[in-house]
Write a protein that holds these residues in place. Structure first.
Motif, PDB file in Angstrom:
ATOM      1  N   ALA A 131       0.858  -1.194   0.000  1.00 40.92           N
ATOM      2  CA  ALA A 131       0.000   0.000   0.000  1.00 40.92           C
ATOM      3  C   ALA A 131       0.892   1.242   0.000  1.00 40.92           C
ATOM      4  N   PRO A 132       1.381   1.649  -1.160  1.00 38.44           N
ATOM      5  CA  PRO A 132       2.391   2.704  -1.233  1.00 38.44           C
ATOM      6  C   PRO A 132       1.986   4.034  -0.614  1.00 38.44           C
ATOM      7  N   GLU A 133       0.680   4.347  -0.578  1.00 37.52           N
ATOM      8  CA  GLU A 133       0.235   5.632  -0.058  1.00 37.52           C
ATOM      9  C   GLU A 133      -0.070   5.606   1.437  1.00 37.52           C
ATOM     10  N   ALA A 134       0.135   4.465   2.077  1.00 42.68           N
ATOM     11  CA  ALA A 134      -0.265   4.310   3.483  1.00 42.68           C
ATOM     12  C   ALA A 134       0.650   5.080   4.424  1.00 42.68           C
ATOM     13  N   SER A 135       0.064   5.516   5.525  1.00 39.29           N
ATOM     14  CA  SER A 135       0.790   6.183   6.603  1.00 39.29           C
ATOM     15  C   SER A 135       0.323   5.599   7.923  1.00 39.29           C
ATOM     16  N   LEU A 136       1.236   5.476   8.873  1.00 42.38           N
ATOM     17  CA  LEU A 136       0.882   4.928  10.182  1.00 42.38           C
ATOM     18  C   LEU A 136       0.005   5.876  10.990  1.00 42.38           C
ATOM     19  N   SER A 137      -0.072   7.132  10.583  1.00 38.41           N
ATOM     20  CA  SER A 137      -0.740   8.122  11.433  1.00 38.41           C
ATOM     21  C   SER A 137      -1.659   9.063  10.657  1.00 38.41           C
ATOM     22  N   ASP A 138      -2.297   8.571   9.592  1.00 37.09           N
ATOM     23  CA  ASP A 138      -3.155   9.460   8.801  1.00 37.09           C
ATOM     24  C   ASP A 138      -4.641   9.272   9.085  1.00 37.09           C
ATOM     25  N   GLY A 139      -4.991   8.377  10.009  1.00 36.92           N
ATOM     26  CA  GLY A 139      -6.399   8.158  10.333  1.00 36.92           C
ATOM     27  C   GLY A 139      -7.175   7.449   9.253  1.00 36.92           C
ATOM     28  N   LEU A 140      -6.458   6.754   8.348  1.00 40.42           N
ATOM     29  CA  LEU A 140      -7.116   6.069   7.231  1.00 40.42           C
ATOM     30  C   LEU A 140      -6.626   4.633   7.101  1.00 40.42           C
ATOM     31  N   LEU A 141      -7.520   3.766   6.656  1.00 38.52           N
ATOM     32  CA  LEU A 141      -7.172   2.414   6.267  1.00 38.52           C
ATOM     33  C   LEU A 141      -6.848   2.399   4.782  1.00 38.52           C
ATOM     34  N   ASP A 142      -5.872   1.595   4.395  1.00 36.03           N
ATOM     35  CA  ASP A 142      -5.593   1.370   2.980  1.00 36.03           C
ATOM     36  C   ASP A 142      -6.122  -0.012   2.617  1.00 36.03           C
ATOM     37  N   ILE A 143      -6.958  -0.073   1.601  1.00 34.63           N
ATOM     38  CA  ILE A 143      -7.678  -1.294   1.246  1.00 34.63           C
ATOM     39  C   ILE A 143      -7.282  -1.699  -0.172  1.00 34.63           C
ATOM     40  N   LYS A 193     -19.801 -11.668   8.277  1.00 31.64           N
ATOM     41  CA  LYS A 193     -19.792 -10.210   8.224  1.00 31.64           C
ATOM     42  C   LYS A 193     -18.592  -9.707   9.011  1.00 31.64           C
ATOM     43  N   ILE A 194     -17.751  -8.927   8.337  1.00 38.40           N
ATOM     44  CA  ILE A 194     -16.521  -8.437   8.955  1.00 38.40           C
ATOM     45  C   ILE A 194     -16.560  -6.913   8.946  1.00 38.40           C
ATOM     46  N   GLU A 195     -16.608  -6.335  10.132  1.00 33.06           N
ATOM     47  CA  GLU A 195     -16.661  -4.881  10.276  1.00 33.06           C
ATOM     48  C   GLU A 195     -15.286  -4.369  10.702  1.00 33.06           C
ATOM     49  N   ILE A 196     -14.804  -3.367   9.982  1.00 33.08           N
ATOM     50  CA  ILE A 196     -13.444  -2.873  10.191  1.00 33.08           C
ATOM     51  C   ILE A 196     -13.497  -1.359  10.381  1.00 33.08           C
ATOM     52  N   LYS A 197     -12.791  -0.872  11.405  1.00 32.87           N
ATOM     53  CA  LYS A 197     -12.846   0.551  11.727  1.00 32.87           C
ATOM     54  C   LYS A 197     -11.499   1.022  12.244  1.00 32.87           C
ATOM     55  N   ILE A 198     -11.049   2.176  11.762  1.00 34.14           N
ATOM     56  CA  ILE A 198      -9.775   2.744  12.182  1.00 34.14           C
ATOM     57  C   ILE A 198      -9.858   3.255  13.614  1.00 34.14           C
ATOM     58  N   LEU A 199      -8.735   3.160  14.328  1.00 37.12           N
ATOM     59  CA  LEU A 199      -8.576   3.753  15.658  1.00 37.12           C
ATOM     60  C   LEU A 199      -7.426   4.753  15.574  1.00 37.12           C
ATOM     61  N   PRO A 200      -7.713   6.016  15.314  1.00 33.43           N
ATOM     62  CA  PRO A 200      -6.630   7.001  15.150  1.00 33.43           C
ATOM     63  C   PRO A 200      -5.820   7.151  16.438  1.00 33.43           C
ATOM     64  N   GLY A 201      -4.498   7.215  16.300  1.00 33.60           N
ATOM     65  CA  GLY A 201      -3.619   7.432  17.444  1.00 33.60           C
ATOM     66  C   GLY A 201      -3.836   6.446  18.568  1.00 33.60           C
ATOM     67  N   ALA A 202      -3.974   5.175  18.227  1.00 32.21           N
ATOM     68  CA  ALA A 202      -4.369   4.161  19.213  1.00 32.21           C
ATOM     69  C   ALA A 202      -3.304   3.888  20.260  1.00 32.21           C
TER      70      ALA A 202
END
Length: 303
Positions: A205-217, A284-293
């Motif tokens: 996931a080339p655009e991914a960041s550990l701290s951007d509050g987003l999931l890369d799918i 059913k798989i529910e996925i949600k980001i946890l910013p600054g976890a």
């Protein structure tokens, strides 16, 4: 305030020689006049008495010596607590450490633990279970399961299992609800990433960041096997985000997008892995980001 460390060591992670690990840690702690304790990671991922130990022993930092699968259970047990986490990467892939630019050499990774900076990083929940780095459904999860049953660890063993599964792999039907879209497709696998690493410096996931509050799918759709291999290599080398998924979905073999949450309907029970470890799958798989976890000790870029 004097730092006090709890070092968790996974005795079976990776292939690195751990015979001198404790002595190297003790030497570094004495050099920095830091307190230290040792523990082994739990094979079941359970740490019921850890919070009490942190208070009793006045622990300021937890350092996990192992791979990605060793990280999430320890971190999950202490979410919300004011504790710093460090990594000595000893696993087969070490995706989170590599994404955070933590060296794989033990001595250099220890230097980061003592001189680095704690930085809040994201994690995400998969049906309530914490993932720190990369999880997946389908082909890569089957590889993770088969890899977990092998006596010998390491990259070579992983490659062997990947090749075996590649030959026999079949796509699974999925429905993905994300960013207001409902995407129905047959896919070999779906990756959900918080960082850019698939492990061993393969960038999924080339655009991914550990701290951007987003999931890369990343959704790798059904296609000819050799075409899939080429498509995944392209994704690793130069994957670009799909700007308009609704318009481009039917015309792309690999879909790469970002979101802060999504739902995957997995009607044929495709296997699931969380940070490289096999996990119980679900329809059913529910996925949600946890910013600054949690706070991860990373190299201090000012040095």
């Amino acid at each position: 305030m004097r730092r006090k460390f709890l070092f968790f060591i996974n005795p079976v992670s990776g292939t690195a020689d751990k015979t001198e690990l404790e002595s190297k840690i003790v030497k570094k702690c004495l050099e920095y006049r830091a307190g230290y304790h040792f523990a082994e990671t739990s094979s079941k991922g359970l740490y019921p008495h850890l919070a009490e130990q942190l208070i009793t022993d006045h622990i300021t930092d937890i350092v996990i010596c192992g791979g990605d699968g060793s990280l999430s259970p320890v971190i999950a047990s202490q979410l919300g607590n004011d504790i710093n986490f460090g990594i000595i990467p000893l696993g087969s892939g070490n995706g989170l450490a590599l994404a955070a630019k933590i060296p794989r050499v033990i001595e250099k990774a220890l230097d980061v633990v003592f001189t680095g900076k704690p930085v809040p990083v994201d994690a995400f929940l998969i049906n309530g279970r914490l993932s720190c780095m990369l999880s997946g459904i389908g082909f890569d999860a089957q590889v993770a399961y088969d890899f977990s049953t092998q006596k010998k660890r390491g990259l070579n063993t992983y490659i062997v299992q990947a090749v075996k599964n590649f030959v026999s792999a079949s796509p699974f039907p999925f429905v993905v609800e994300v960013n207001g879209n409902r995407l129905e497709t047959n896919a070999f696998f779906i990756c959900i990433a918080n960082g850019n690493q698939f492990g061993n410096n393969f960038t999924i996931a080339p655009e991914a960041s550990l701290s951007d509050g987003l999931l890369d799918i990343i959704i790798v759709k059904e296609m000819a096997k050799l075409k899939m291999l080429w498509a995944v290599m392209q994704q690793m080398n130069e994957g670009k985000l799909v700007e308009n998924v609704a318009q481009e979905f039917d015309n792309r073999n690999v879909i790469y997008l970002q979101a802060n949450e999504l739902v995957i309907y997995n009607h044929e029970s495709a296997p699931l892995h969380i940070d490289g470890d096999p996990a119980e799958t679900s329809e059913k798989i529910e996925i949600k980001i946890l910013p600054g976890a949690f706070k991860l000790i990373q190299p201090n870029t000012r040095e």
